[in-house]
Motif scaffolding. Structure first.
Motif, PDB file in Angstrom:
ATOM      1  N   GLN A 262       0.815  -1.207   0.000  1.00 55.55           N
ATOM      2  CA  GLN A 262       0.000   0.000   0.000  1.00 55.55           C
ATOM      3  C   GLN A 262       0.854   1.264   0.000  1.00 55.55           C
ATOM      4  OE1 GLN A 262      -2.297   1.457   3.461  1.00 55.55           O
ATOM      5  NE2 GLN A 262      -4.102   1.359   2.141  1.00 55.55           N
ATOM      6  N   THR A 265       2.513   1.807  -3.378  1.00 52.12           N
ATOM      7  CA  THR A 265       1.533   2.277  -4.353  1.00 52.12           C
ATOM      8  C   THR A 265       1.206   3.740  -4.142  1.00 52.12           C
ATOM      9  OG1 THR A 265       0.556   0.083  -4.643  1.00 52.12           O
ATOM     10  CG2 THR A 265      -0.838   1.963  -5.172  1.00 52.12           C
ATOM     11  N   LEU A 288      -5.888  -2.554 -12.300  1.00 56.00           N
ATOM     12  CA  LEU A 288      -5.025  -2.627 -11.123  1.00 56.00           C
ATOM     13  C   LEU A 288      -4.734  -4.077 -10.755  1.00 56.00           C
ATOM     14  CD1 LEU A 288      -7.166  -3.488  -8.770  1.00 56.00           C
ATOM     15  CD2 LEU A 288      -7.573  -1.039  -8.586  1.00 56.00           C
ATOM     16  N   ASP A 290      -5.252  -6.885  -8.971  1.00 55.83           N
ATOM     17  CA  ASP A 290      -6.228  -7.582  -8.125  1.00 55.83           C
ATOM     18  C   ASP A 290      -5.901  -9.067  -8.005  1.00 55.83           C
ATOM     19  OD1 ASP A 290      -6.840  -7.754 -10.894  1.00 55.83           O
ATOM     20  OD2 ASP A 290      -8.879  -8.375 -10.443  1.00 55.83           O
ATOM     21  N   ASN A 295      -6.680  -7.129  -2.056  1.00 59.31           N
ATOM     22  CA  ASN A 295      -5.699  -6.177  -2.579  1.00 59.31           C
ATOM     23  C   ASN A 295      -6.354  -5.131  -3.470  1.00 59.31           C
ATOM     24  OD1 ASN A 295      -2.883  -5.419  -2.550  1.00 59.31           O
ATOM     25  ND2 ASN A 295      -2.888  -5.871  -4.735  1.00 59.31           N
ATOM     26  N   GLU A 296      -7.419  -5.507  -4.178  1.00 63.69           N
ATOM     27  CA  GLU A 296      -8.129  -4.495  -4.962  1.00 63.69           C
ATOM     28  C   GLU A 296      -8.708  -3.429  -4.043  1.00 63.69           C
ATOM     29  OE1 GLU A 296     -11.750  -3.926  -8.181  1.00 63.69           O
ATOM     30  OE2 GLU A 296     -10.489  -5.712  -8.247  1.00 63.69           O
ATOM     31  N   THR A 299      -6.015  -1.208  -2.742  1.00 66.29           N
ATOM     32  CA  THR A 299      -5.465  -0.360  -3.796  1.00 66.29           C
ATOM     33  C   THR A 299      -6.373   0.815  -4.123  1.00 66.29           C
ATOM     34  OG1 THR A 299      -4.277  -2.259  -4.709  1.00 66.29           O
ATOM     35  CG2 THR A 299      -4.544  -0.373  -6.155  1.00 66.29           C
ATOM     36  N   HIS A 374      -1.911  -0.067 -12.514  1.00 69.55           N
ATOM     37  CA  HIS A 374      -1.201  -0.354 -11.269  1.00 69.55           C
ATOM     38  C   HIS A 374      -0.783  -1.818 -11.272  1.00 69.55           C
ATOM     39  CE1 HIS A 374      -1.590  -2.239  -7.191  1.00 69.55           C
ATOM     40  NE2 HIS A 374      -0.717  -1.302  -6.892  1.00 69.55           N
ATOM     41  N   ALA A 382       6.396  -1.391  -7.107  1.00 71.04           N
ATOM     42  CA  ALA A 382       5.090  -0.915  -7.529  1.00 71.04           C
ATOM     43  C   ALA A 382       5.298   0.011  -8.724  1.00 71.04           C
ATOM     44  CB  ALA A 382       4.381  -0.168  -6.412  1.00 71.04           C
TER      45      ALA A 382
END
Length: 389
Positions: A262, A265, A288, A290, A295-296, A299, A374, A382
């Motif tokens: 995180q 990102t 992104l 996922d 995590n999606e 994000t 992403h 990242a």
């Protein structure tokens, strides 16, 4: 040189392990598509960057030789799940530097069934710091990627008092989007209750349908400068307006959410927004990383699509789909396509280029002008990329 643009893209349908062609042929297919898409000949490519993580050194050469053997530099890239976007990052840098006018980034993977595992048990793992964070937060045992993202989801639920249904709703959205993507592996619709009723694979909440499947496939992206695009009649070049790559800082080890990227990102997204002058509210479409639905959710907040802890409102209001604030994962994402690691970041790029050209068929995001990508890898890296017409 005024800008770096994506000149052409290509990708193969992703398939289950055991049903794929050799990586050499998958890659050659994707590269050939990208050349046709860009309307250029192979000899115009001046450098190539190849991404994969499972395979011997110089697999990139073996694959590219199927299409061209012109003596150009070929650099092989392994940056875990961010490998594809790392190859694109390097190709863009090569063009930006003026060293070349046109470069190729391509990636592939031949995956094995089941959860991702580390390959080198006879030496120290680069994920040791993540393991230490997970131990500190009493994470149940499991393969490291499953454990890392599973514990991040648990931490998010505990911190913001939400249930696993939040993650199931994301899976439902992703599968709905995939129905219009002929390249997606899973295209049958799902409801959140079906996701929750599936087999639990981690920590009494994370089900099989909250995790992306391993798949095999390839993707390729050709980038060039403005002069090259005009000189060679490149079809509909899409500009890379900004791009940033970050790695871990000491903040990464504060909690399980930061440990899976995180904070990386956030740093990359801030650099992209600052350098481009674009704000999160301006973005029309996003692909992104996922790899797991938790995590999606994490994000969304790291990309500043919604405030921290407010992903539940963002999802419930439909802000992540057609008719909402932005369309996230119109391809169906990793959850529906799978995750052939070396190809993933480049396949994300391909989807966004199709969207900005207006060539995405039934999954087209209306009037898409700005797209954000992403891609993340544990260990860590990242990459956030902004595209525009």
């Amino acid at each position: 040189m005024n800008y770096v643009a994506v000149a052409g893209v290509g990708l193969t349908p992703f398939c289950k392990p055991g049903l794929h062609k050799p990586y050499r042929l998958m890659a050659a297919n994707a590269i050939s598509q990208a050349l046709v898409n860009a309307n250029i000949e192979p000899h115009l490519i001046q450098q190539a960057f190849c991404s994969y993580i499972y395979g011997d050194s110089t697999c990139g050469q073996h694959a590219l030789y199927e299409v061209m053997q012109t003596g150009i530099p070929i650099i092989n890239v392994n940056n875990n799940c961010a490998s594809g976007s790392t190859a694109l990052y390097l190709a863009r840098q090569a063009v930006m530097s003026g060293e070349v006018d046109c470069a190729l980034a391509f990636g592939f993977e031949e995956m094995q069934p089941g959860a991702l595992t580390e390959q080198w048990s006879d030496r120290e793992s680069p994920l040791t710091r993540i393991e230490q964070v997970l131990a500190e937060f009493a994470a149940p045992q499991g393969p490291v990627a499953l454990k890392a993202f599973g514990q991040a989801g648990r931490y998010y639920m505990d911190t913001y008092n939400v249930s696993a249904k939040l993650f199931a709703q994301v899976a439902e959205k992703s599968r709905r989007h995939a129905m219009n993507n002929p390249h997606a592996l899973f295209r049958m619709p799902l409801c959140a209750d079906q996701v929750l009723a599936e087999k639990i694979i981690y920590d009494n909440y994370l089900t099989r349908l909250m995790a992306c499947p391993p798949t095999c496939g390839a993707a390729a992206v050709i980038v060039c400068n403005e002069q090259f695009a005009k000189q060679h009649g490149v079809n509909s070049p899409i500009k890379i307006l900004a791009q940033a790559m970050t790695t871990d800082t000491k903040d990464s080890w504060k909690n399980p959410i930061n440990a899976v990227g995180q904070s990386m990102t956030q740093q990359a997204a801030n650099k992209v927004y600052d350098s481009s002058g674009v704000s999160p509210e301006d973005i029309d479409v996003i692909e992104l990383h996922d790899c797991f639905t938790p995590n999606e959710v994490i994000t969304y907040e790291a990309l500043q699509l919604c405030p921290e802890g407010e992903a539940i409102k963002f999802i419930t209001e439909g802000s992540n789909t057609y008719g909402g604030k932005c369309v996230i994962g119109p391809s169906g994402g990793l959850m529906s396509k799978g995750h052939p690691i070396g190809a993933t970041g480049l396949a994300q790029c391909a989807e966004l280029v199709l969207q900005l050209r207006g060539n995405a068929g039934n999954r087209q995001v209306p009037k898409a002008k700005l797209a954000l990508q992403h891609n993340i890898g544990l260990g860590g890296a990242a990459v956030v990329t902004l595209y525009g017409q």
